[in-house]
Design a protein around this motif. Structure first.
Motif, PDB file in Angstrom:
ATOM      1  N   SER A  96      16.256   5.216   1.437  1.00  0.00           N
ATOM      2  CA  SER A  96      16.894   5.295   0.408  1.00  0.00           C
ATOM      3  C   SER A  96      18.055   4.972   2.341  1.00  0.00           C
ATOM      4  N   GLY A  97      19.680   4.891   1.465  1.00  0.00           N
ATOM      5  CA  GLY A  97      20.305   4.996   2.769  1.00  0.00           C
ATOM      6  C   GLY A  97      21.431   3.187   2.010  1.00  0.00           C
ATOM      7  N   ARG A  98      20.667   2.476   1.204  1.00  0.00           N
ATOM      8  CA  ARG A  98      21.469   1.367   0.840  1.00  0.00           C
ATOM      9  C   ARG A  98      22.216   1.680  -0.347  1.00  0.00           C
ATOM     10  N   GLU A  99      22.474   2.535  -1.295  1.00  0.00           N
ATOM     11  CA  GLU A  99      22.920   2.853  -2.728  1.00  0.00           C
ATOM     12  C   GLU A  99      24.250   2.493  -2.268  1.00  0.00           C
ATOM     13  N   LEU A 100      24.744   1.766  -3.676  1.00  0.00           N
ATOM     14  CA  LEU A 100      26.324   1.241  -3.621  1.00  0.00           C
ATOM     15  C   LEU A 100      26.402   1.928  -5.204  1.00  0.00           C
ATOM     16  N   GLU A 101      26.409   2.863  -5.355  1.00  0.00           N
ATOM     17  CA  GLU A 101      26.760   3.406  -7.101  1.00  0.00           C
ATOM     18  C   GLU A 101      27.487   3.997  -7.879  1.00  0.00           C
ATOM     19  N   LEU A 102      27.534   3.847  -9.093  1.00  0.00           N
ATOM     20  CA  LEU A 102      28.752   4.882  -9.475  1.00  0.00           C
ATOM     21  C   LEU A 102      27.664   5.606 -10.082  1.00  0.00           C
ATOM     22  N   ALA A 103      27.357   6.927  -9.761  1.00  0.00           N
ATOM     23  CA  ALA A 103      26.735   8.442 -10.504  1.00  0.00           C
ATOM     24  C   ALA A 103      26.772   7.943 -11.463  1.00  0.00           C
ATOM     25  N   SER A 104      28.391   8.847 -12.070  1.00  0.00           N
ATOM     26  CA  SER A 104      28.771   9.389 -13.241  1.00  0.00           C
ATOM     27  C   SER A 104      29.964   9.383 -12.878  1.00  0.00           C
ATOM     28  N   LEU A 105      30.342   9.722 -14.553  1.00  0.00           N
ATOM     29  CA  LEU A 105      31.403   9.870 -15.112  1.00  0.00           C
ATOM     30  C   LEU A 105      32.033  11.622 -16.018  1.00  0.00           C
ATOM     31  N   VAL A 106      32.817  12.284 -15.101  1.00  0.00           N
ATOM     32  CA  VAL A 106      33.494  13.454 -16.531  1.00  0.00           C
ATOM     33  C   VAL A 106      34.304  13.328 -16.945  1.00  0.00           C
ATOM     34  N   ILE A 107      34.500  12.812 -18.272  1.00  0.00           N
ATOM     35  CA  ILE A 107      35.312  11.688 -19.082  1.00  0.00           C
ATOM     36  C   ILE A 107      35.679  13.337 -20.437  1.00  0.00           C
ATOM     37  N   SER A 108      36.926  13.228 -20.865  1.00  0.00           N
ATOM     38  CA  SER A 108      36.990  13.849 -22.347  1.00  0.00           C
ATOM     39  C   SER A 108      38.174  13.217 -22.835  1.00  0.00           C
TER      40      SER A 108
END
Lengths: 108, 251
Positions: A96-108
Motif C-alpha cells: 500500500s502507499g501508491r493509492e490515488l483515489e476518490l474514496a467516498s462522497l457525502v452528498i445531499s
C-alpha cells in the motif's frame, strides 16, 4: 488531477440524485507522487460554480507498507529506503502507499 | 420541522439527515490508466516491446537512443531490431529531427506546457508510426524526474536515465520515479573521472531506492556499455513475443 476527481465526483453525485456535495474524501498514498497542497489549492479553484462549491475536502494519507519475501511479513519503512527491520533486506514489494483515489462522497 | 421533507431544523443548527455517504474507491487517473491499457493491448497485437524513457532534461535520452541505433546496426542481422520513437518536449521538434537523421522513425509530441506525457498523447502519436515495421518502440518522455512517474503510457518497461554529472544522490532525491523503474541507466561514464563521480556510492543508492532495477552503465557518446543494454532489450523483446505466441496457440 483534481479536475478528474471532480468530474468523477459530480457524475457519481448526480447518478445518486444529489444536488450538493458536502464532503469529498480522497486516499492519497505516500508514494503516489502527489502534492496534497497542490490538490487543495486546485480544489478551491475548481469547485466554484459546481455542486461541490461548499464541499469539504478530506485527504487521507495512506502510509507505505512493504512485504518482505524472506521473512514473509509486512513492515512500514522509514523514509524511502524499504529495509525490513528484521532481516535488513531491501524490499521492492509495495502493498500500500501508491493509492490515488476518490474514496467516498457525502452528498445531499 | 422542515416543511420540505420532515427533517428537524432547530434554530441555527441544521441536523444533516439528508446527508448520505457513498463509497466510490475509484482511481482518479482511471481515465489515463484505461487508455494506457488500450495502448498496451494494441502494442501487444503489434508484437512491439515498448519502453518509457525518463530522466532530467539533458541527461542524454535522445543521444542514448541514437547510440543504440548505431550499435545495433553493428550486430549480426539475427540480433538487430527496428527502433521507432515517440518523443515529447514542450516545444520544437529538434529531437525528432535528430532521430530521423539516423534513420530512426520518430514522431514528435509538443506538449505546450504539459510537463509529462499521458496515454492519450501516446495513442495519437503511435498511429503515425508504421508499427508493423518496428520491434522496439521507445517513448522518450519530457525531461522531468517528477510528474511523468504517475502516468502509465502502456509501456512494458520503464527506464530511468541519470548522468554522472548529476551526482550520486539523484535516486535519493527522486525516489518515486526510481521506484517505478525496471532499468536504471548511468550515462556519460566517459566523463566520470572529470567530475569525480563516485560509482560505488551511486550504485549503492540505486540499489537502496530501486532494488528491483537492472543497472547499466553507458556512454552514449563513445558507445561503451551499450551492447549489454541492447542484449537485455533484445531478450525482453524475444520473451514478450514468445510468451504471446504460447498463449495464442493454446486457444
Amino acid at each position: 488531477m483534481m479536475q478528474n476527481t471532480l468530474d468523477i465526483a459530480i457524475a457519481q453525485a448526480k447518478q445518486n440524485n444529489a444536488t450538493k456535495i458536502d464532503r469529498l474524501t480522497m486516499n492519497i498514498g505516500e508514494l503516489s507522487g502527489v502534492v496534497t497542497e497542490a490538490l487543495e489549492f486546485a480544489f478551491e479553484v475548481l469547485v466554484q460554480d459546481t455542486i461541490a462549491e461548499n464541499a469539504e475536502l478530506e485527504i487521507k494519507t495512506i502510509s507505505v507498507v512493504c512485504h518482505c519475501k524472506k521473512c514473509d511479513r509486512t513492515f512500514q519503512p522509514e523514509a524511502y529506503i524499504y529495509q525490513c527491520p528484521n532481516c535488513k533486506q531491501i524490499s521492492s514489494d509495495v502493498i500500500s502507499g501508491r493509492e490515488l483515489e476518490l474514496a467516498s462522497l457525502v452528498i445531499s | 420541522m422542515c416543511m420540505d421533507c420532515g427533517c428537524s431544523i432547530a434554530g441555527n443548527v441544521e441536523l444533516k439527515t439528508h446527508d448520505r455517504k457513498i463509497e466510490i474507491n475509484r482511481g482518479i487517473l482511471s481515465k489515463n490508466d484505461r487508455l494506457a491499457e488500450q495502448n498496451r493491448n494494441l502494442f501487444k497485437k503489434q508484437e512491439l516491446l515498448v519502453v518509457n524513457l525518463l530522466s532530467s532534461p539533458g541527461s542524454g535520452k535522445t543521444a542514448s537512443i541514437t547510440r543504440m541505433q548505431i550499435e545495433q546496426l553493428k550486430q549480426k542481422s539475427d540480433f538487430r531490431f527496428k527502433i521507432g520513437v515517440i518523443v515529447g518536449d514542450l516545444a520544437t521538434d529538434n529531437d525528432a529531427r535528430r532521430l530521423r537523421s539516423k534513420n530512426i522513425p520518430a514522431v514528435q509530441i509538443t506538449t505546450g506546457n504539459a510537463c509529462h506525457l499521458e496515454a492519450n498523447m501516446v495513442a495519437k502519436a503511435a498511429h503515425k508510426l508504421d508499427q508493423n515495421n518496428l520491434d522496439l518502440l521507445i517513448i522518450e518522455n519530457v525531461g522531468n524526474l517528477v510528474c511523468p512517474a504517475a502516468y502509465d503510457l502502456g509501456e512494458d518497461l520503464r527506464i530511468v536515465l541519470l548522468s554522472v554529472t548529476e551526482g550520486e544522490d539523484k535516486p535519493l532525491k527522486y525516489p518515486t520515479i526510481f521506484k517505478s523503474a525496471q532499468i536504471v541507466i548511468i550515462n556519460k561514464i566517459d566523463l566520470a573521472q572529470a567530475v569525480e563521480f563516485d560509482r560505488d556510492i551511486a550504485i549503492a543508492n540505486i540499489q537502496k531506492i530501486a532494488p528491483q532495477a537492472q543497472i547499466f552503465e553507458i556512454s552514449a557518446k563513445t558507445g561503451q556499455g551499450v551492447d549489454s543494454l541492447l542484449v537485455f532489450l533484445f531478450s525482453m523483446l524475444k520473451i514478450k513475443t514468445l510468451t504471446q505466441s504460447v498463449y495464442s496457440s493454446s486457444k
